[in-house]
Design a protein around this motif. Structure first.
Motif, PDB file in Angstrom:
ATOM      1  N   GLN A   1       0.869  -1.294   0.051  1.00  0.00           N
ATOM      2  CA  GLN A   1      -0.083   0.012  -0.136  1.00  0.00           C
ATOM      3  C   GLN A   1       0.872   1.311  -0.055  1.00  0.00           C
ATOM      4  OE1 GLN A   1      -3.198  -0.324  -0.415  1.00  0.00           O
ATOM      5  NE2 GLN A   1      -2.987  -2.767  -0.181  1.00  0.00           N
ATOM      6  N   ARG A   2       2.085   1.185   0.395  1.00  0.00           N
ATOM      7  CA  ARG A   2       2.922   2.424   0.659  1.00  0.00           C
ATOM      8  C   ARG A   2       4.296   2.291   0.100  1.00  0.00           C
ATOM      9  NH1 ARG A   2       2.617   2.827   5.868  1.00  0.00           N
ATOM     10  NH2 ARG A   2       4.696   2.173   6.116  1.00  0.00           N
ATOM     11  N   PRO A   3       4.882   2.873  -0.959  1.00  0.00           N
ATOM     12  CA  PRO A   3       6.281   2.792  -1.185  1.00  0.00           C
ATOM     13  C   PRO A   3       7.265   2.776  -0.018  1.00  0.00           C
ATOM     14  CG  PRO A   3       5.443   4.742  -2.329  1.00  0.00           C
ATOM     15  CD  PRO A   3       4.326   4.122  -1.389  1.00  0.00           C
ATOM     16  N   PRO A   4       8.492   2.160   0.020  1.00  0.00           N
ATOM     17  CA  PRO A   4       9.428   2.201   1.131  1.00  0.00           C
ATOM     18  C   PRO A   4      10.273   3.750   1.175  1.00  0.00           C
ATOM     19  CG  PRO A   4       9.769   0.182   0.076  1.00  0.00           C
ATOM     20  CD  PRO A   4       8.637   1.162  -0.946  1.00  0.00           C
ATOM     21  N   ALA A   5      10.495   4.020   2.134  1.00  0.00           N
ATOM     22  CA  ALA A   5      10.985   5.635   2.261  1.00  0.00           C
ATOM     23  C   ALA A   5      12.569   5.660   1.433  1.00  0.00           C
ATOM     24  CB  ALA A   5      11.275   6.014   3.613  1.00  0.00           C
ATOM     25  N   SER A   6      13.273   4.715   1.540  1.00  0.00           N
ATOM     26  CA  SER A   6      14.592   4.714   0.929  1.00  0.00           C
ATOM     27  C   SER A   6      14.528   4.487  -0.508  1.00  0.00           C
ATOM     28  CB  SER A   6      15.412   3.782   1.693  1.00  0.00           C
ATOM     29  OG  SER A   6      16.783   3.589   1.070  1.00  0.00           O
ATOM     30  N   GLU A   7      15.304   5.088  -1.179  1.00  0.00           N
ATOM     31  CA  GLU A   7      15.308   4.893  -2.697  1.00  0.00           C
ATOM     32  C   GLU A   7      16.035   3.416  -3.189  1.00  0.00           C
ATOM     33  OE1 GLU A   7      19.637   7.198  -3.503  1.00  0.00           O
ATOM     34  OE2 GLU A   7      17.986   7.972  -4.405  1.00  0.00           O
ATOM     35  N   ASN A   8      16.788   3.025  -2.200  1.00  0.00           N
ATOM     36  CA  ASN A   8      17.339   1.691  -2.346  1.00  0.00           C
ATOM     37  C   ASN A   8      16.607   0.396  -2.009  1.00  0.00           C
ATOM     38  OD1 ASN A   8      19.844   2.881  -3.634  1.00  0.00           O
ATOM     39  ND2 ASN A   8      20.875   2.817  -1.905  1.00  0.00           N
ATOM     40  N   ASP A   9      15.403   0.690  -1.279  1.00  0.00           N
ATOM     41  CA  ASP A   9      14.064  -0.359  -0.983  1.00  0.00           C
ATOM     42  C   ASP A   9      13.861  -0.622  -2.076  1.00  0.00           C
ATOM     43  OD1 ASP A   9      15.123   0.024   1.648  1.00  0.00           O
ATOM     44  OD2 ASP A   9      13.276   1.285   2.199  1.00  0.00           O
ATOM     45  N   TRP A  10      13.273  -2.229  -2.043  1.00  0.00           N
ATOM     46  CA  TRP A  10      12.864  -2.748  -3.307  1.00  0.00           C
ATOM     47  C   TRP A  10      11.536  -3.102  -2.863  1.00  0.00           C
ATOM     48  CZ3 TRP A  10      10.438  -7.018  -5.473  1.00  0.00           C
ATOM     49  CH2 TRP A  10      10.513  -6.997  -6.773  1.00  0.00           C
ATOM     50  N   TRP A  11      10.584  -2.353  -3.584  1.00  0.00           N
ATOM     51  CA  TRP A  11       8.944  -2.612  -3.178  1.00  0.00           C
ATOM     52  C   TRP A  11       8.352  -3.801  -3.850  1.00  0.00           C
ATOM     53  CZ3 TRP A  11       4.846   1.604  -5.000  1.00  0.00           C
ATOM     54  CH2 TRP A  11       3.692   1.358  -4.082  1.00  0.00           C
ATOM     55  N   VAL A  12       7.755  -4.299  -2.996  1.00  0.00           N
ATOM     56  CA  VAL A  12       6.832  -5.829  -3.305  1.00  0.00           C
ATOM     57  C   VAL A  12       5.887  -5.593  -4.462  1.00  0.00           C
ATOM     58  CG1 VAL A  12       5.246  -5.746  -1.595  1.00  0.00           C
ATOM     59  CG2 VAL A  12       6.128  -7.910  -2.339  1.00  0.00           C
ATOM     60  N   ILE A  13       5.585  -4.322  -4.616  1.00  0.00           N
ATOM     61  CA  ILE A  13       4.474  -4.058  -5.570  1.00  0.00           C
ATOM     62  C   ILE A  13       4.902  -4.649  -6.985  1.00  0.00           C
ATOM     63  CG2 ILE A  13       4.799  -1.760  -6.188  1.00  0.00           C
ATOM     64  CD1 ILE A  13       1.251  -3.224  -5.316  1.00  0.00           C
ATOM     65  N   ASN A  14       6.224  -4.701  -7.088  1.00  0.00           N
ATOM     66  CA  ASN A  14       6.962  -5.022  -8.479  1.00  0.00           C
ATOM     67  C   ASN A  14       6.494  -6.268  -8.842  1.00  0.00           C
ATOM     68  OD1 ASN A  14       8.535  -2.747  -9.110  1.00  0.00           O
ATOM     69  ND2 ASN A  14       9.714  -3.108  -7.333  1.00  0.00           N
ATOM     70  N   VAL A  15       6.148  -7.177  -8.098  1.00  0.00           N
ATOM     71  CA  VAL A  15       5.784  -8.439  -8.317  1.00  0.00           C
ATOM     72  C   VAL A  15       4.463  -8.883  -7.834  1.00  0.00           C
ATOM     73  CG1 VAL A  15       8.252  -9.439  -8.931  1.00  0.00           C
ATOM     74  CG2 VAL A  15       7.161  -9.497  -6.522  1.00  0.00           C
ATOM     75  N   TYR A  16       3.750  -8.070  -7.208  1.00  0.00           N
ATOM     76  CA  TYR A  16       2.810  -8.504  -6.296  1.00  0.00           C
ATOM     77  C   TYR A  16       1.427  -8.823  -7.358  1.00  0.00           C
ATOM     78  CZ  TYR A  16      -0.435  -8.060  -2.115  1.00  0.00           C
ATOM     79  OH  TYR A  16      -0.949  -8.333  -1.012  1.00  0.00           O
ATOM     80  N   PRO A  17       0.549  -9.833  -6.879  1.00  0.00           N
ATOM     81  CA  PRO A  17      -0.342 -10.323  -7.866  1.00  0.00           C
ATOM     82  C   PRO A  17      -1.393  -9.156  -8.026  1.00  0.00           C
ATOM     83  CG  PRO A  17      -0.128 -11.743  -5.942  1.00  0.00           C
ATOM     84  CD  PRO A  17       0.817 -10.629  -5.497  1.00  0.00           C
ATOM     85  N   THR A  18      -1.786  -9.121  -9.465  1.00  0.00           N
ATOM     86  CA  THR A  18      -2.653  -7.816  -9.717  1.00  0.00           C
ATOM     87  C   THR A  18      -4.150  -8.466  -9.742  1.00  0.00           C
ATOM     88  OG1 THR A  18      -2.382  -8.409 -11.870  1.00  0.00           O
ATOM     89  CG2 THR A  18      -1.006  -6.752 -10.962  1.00  0.00           C
ATOM     90  N   ALA A  19      -4.390  -9.785  -9.638  1.00  0.00           N
ATOM     91  CA  ALA A  19      -5.791 -10.211  -9.803  1.00  0.00           C
ATOM     92  C   ALA A  19      -5.969 -11.374  -8.611  1.00  0.00           C
ATOM     93  CB  ALA A  19      -6.198 -10.720 -11.001  1.00  0.00           C
ATOM     94  N   THR A  20      -6.761 -10.925  -7.734  1.00  0.00           N
ATOM     95  CA  THR A  20      -6.945 -12.162  -6.499  1.00  0.00           C
ATOM     96  C   THR A  20      -8.366 -12.324  -6.573  1.00  0.00           C
ATOM     97  OG1 THR A  20      -7.190 -10.359  -5.009  1.00  0.00           O
ATOM     98  CG2 THR A  20      -4.998 -11.432  -5.244  1.00  0.00           C
ATOM     99  N   GLY A  21      -9.425 -11.885  -7.516  1.00  0.00           N
ATOM    100  CA  GLY A  21     -10.810 -12.261  -7.457  1.00  0.00           C
ATOM    101  C   GLY A  21     -11.503 -11.622  -8.746  1.00  0.00           C
ATOM    102  N   ALA A  22     -12.619 -11.816  -8.930  1.00  0.00           N
ATOM    103  CA  ALA A  22     -13.321 -11.276 -10.136  1.00  0.00           C
ATOM    104  C   ALA A  22     -13.247  -9.913 -10.515  1.00  0.00           C
ATOM    105  CB  ALA A  22     -15.025 -11.727 -10.037  1.00  0.00           C
ATOM    106  N   ILE A  23     -13.243  -8.950  -9.227  1.00  0.00           N
ATOM    107  CA  ILE A  23     -13.453  -7.661  -9.280  1.00  0.00           C
ATOM    108  C   ILE A  23     -11.983  -7.186  -9.638  1.00  0.00           C
ATOM    109  CG2 ILE A  23     -13.479  -5.325  -8.013  1.00  0.00           C
ATOM    110  CD1 ILE A  23     -15.746  -6.656  -6.480  1.00  0.00           C
ATOM    111  N   THR A  24     -10.919  -7.681  -9.111  1.00  0.00           N
ATOM    112  CA  THR A  24      -9.555  -7.126  -9.249  1.00  0.00           C
ATOM    113  C   THR A  24      -9.214  -7.663 -10.743  1.00  0.00           C
ATOM    114  OG1 THR A  24      -8.783  -9.095  -8.194  1.00  0.00           O
ATOM    115  CG2 THR A  24      -8.856  -7.219  -7.074  1.00  0.00           C
ATOM    116  N   LEU A  25      -9.869  -8.815 -11.450  1.00  0.00           N
ATOM    117  CA  LEU A  25      -9.366  -9.170 -12.744  1.00  0.00           C
ATOM    118  C   LEU A  25     -10.098  -8.313 -13.432  1.00  0.00           C
ATOM    119  CD1 LEU A  25      -8.381 -11.530 -14.253  1.00  0.00           C
ATOM    120  CD2 LEU A  25     -10.595 -12.550 -14.173  1.00  0.00           C
ATOM    121  N   LEU A  26     -11.170  -7.523 -13.337  1.00  0.00           N
ATOM    122  CA  LEU A  26     -11.595  -6.486 -14.167  1.00  0.00           C
ATOM    123  C   LEU A  26     -10.952  -5.460 -14.134  1.00  0.00           C
ATOM    124  CD1 LEU A  26     -15.537  -6.548 -13.462  1.00  0.00           C
ATOM    125  CD2 LEU A  26     -14.566  -7.373 -15.487  1.00  0.00           C
TER     126      LEU A  26
END
Length: 261
Positions: free
Chosen positions: A180-205
């Motif tokens: 939900q929130r990007p890390p503060a440090s520029e060298n932190d690696w954010w999980v959103i880069n590989v986070y699932p984009t569809a977990t149900g019908a609504i998110t699949l749309l």
């Protein structure tokens, strides 16, 4: 580079020595030239002074007859991709190269990832956290032979989901694991880069809009995008199932995840 040139010489020798005709030797010459030029494009973009420790290139299908190969091409599955101004977060080992010393210093590729998928993400994460960045060489081409059945397609994406969940949840900090929130440090690696984009019908749309937008951004026509979209639900749900399995395995290795997530 000398190894690449040596490979070209060997291919030419085999073609002219044992294979009759002219077409095959000429095709071998052409393929050899493409290989060398692709390697030159990758290696040429590496820049230790600017801390560019890795470079990735384009991946095209060996054959476009299958919907699976066309889907992976439109999806850019094996290509590094990012949305400016965010830096490139990872490279895919199908077509990339790294500077040897930074990669070894960062621990290289993890030996505990037993299935394909996740090992290149882990190596990229380690380099990124040490301040290194990656580049994209569009002229560096690689042709890939994709799996051609639905069963293998689903298994591949399930492996991707497992590997990505496992390496991120065993290597990243609590802040880096917050989608939900990007890390503060520029060298932190954010999980959103590989986070699932569809977990149900609504998110699949919602993911449908994302898939179309990214396809257009990569230069594909609406027909090319929509003709392969029927595979998207299979891919997204296979990835999500693998993600949940990888997360469960990571919690065994890192019990504090139960309190963080």
């Amino acid at each position: 580079m000398p190894l690449s040139l040596l490979a070209c010489i060997v291919l030419l020798f085999i073609s002219f020595r044992w294979l009759a005709g002219t077409l095959l030797p000429l095709a071998t010459v052409a393929m050899s030239v493409v290989c060398v030029l692709g390697l030159m494009a990758l290696v040429g973009a590496l820049d230790p002074e600017k801390k560019i420790a890795g470079v990735g290139g384009r991946v095209l299908p060996w054959s476009r007859k299958s919907i699976f190969s066309r889907y992976e091409t439109v999806n850019g599955t094996l290509e590094p991709f990012h949305i400016l101004p965010h830096p490139l977060a990872y490279l895919v080992s199908c077509n990339c190269c790294f500077l040897r010393e930074p990669l070894l210093a960062a621990g290289g590729f993890p030996a505990n990832v037993r299935t394909p998928g996740g090992e290149d993400i882990a190596a990229s994460m380690r380099l990124f956290q040490q301040g290194y960045r990656f580049a994209f060489a569009r002229e560096a081409l690689n042709y890939h032979d994709y799996r051609e059945t639905l069963r293998k397609f689903i298994r591949t994406w399930r492996n991707y989901g497992y590997g990505c969940a496992y390496v991120t949840h065993t290597m990243l900090s609590r802040d880096e694991l917050n989608p939900q929130r990007p890390p503060a440090s520029e060298n932190d690696w954010w999980v959103i880069n590989v986070y699932p984009t569809a977990t149900g019908a609504i998110t699949l749309l919602k993911d449908f809009k994302l898939f179309c937008w990214l396809g257009r951004l990569r230069g594909f026509s609406w027909w090319a995008i929509l003709s392969v979209y029927p595979l998207r639900p299979f891919e997204r749900f296979a990835y999500y199932i693998g993600w949940l399995e990888g997360l469960s395995a990571a919690k065994v290795m890192r019990p504090e995840l139960n309190d963080w997530l």
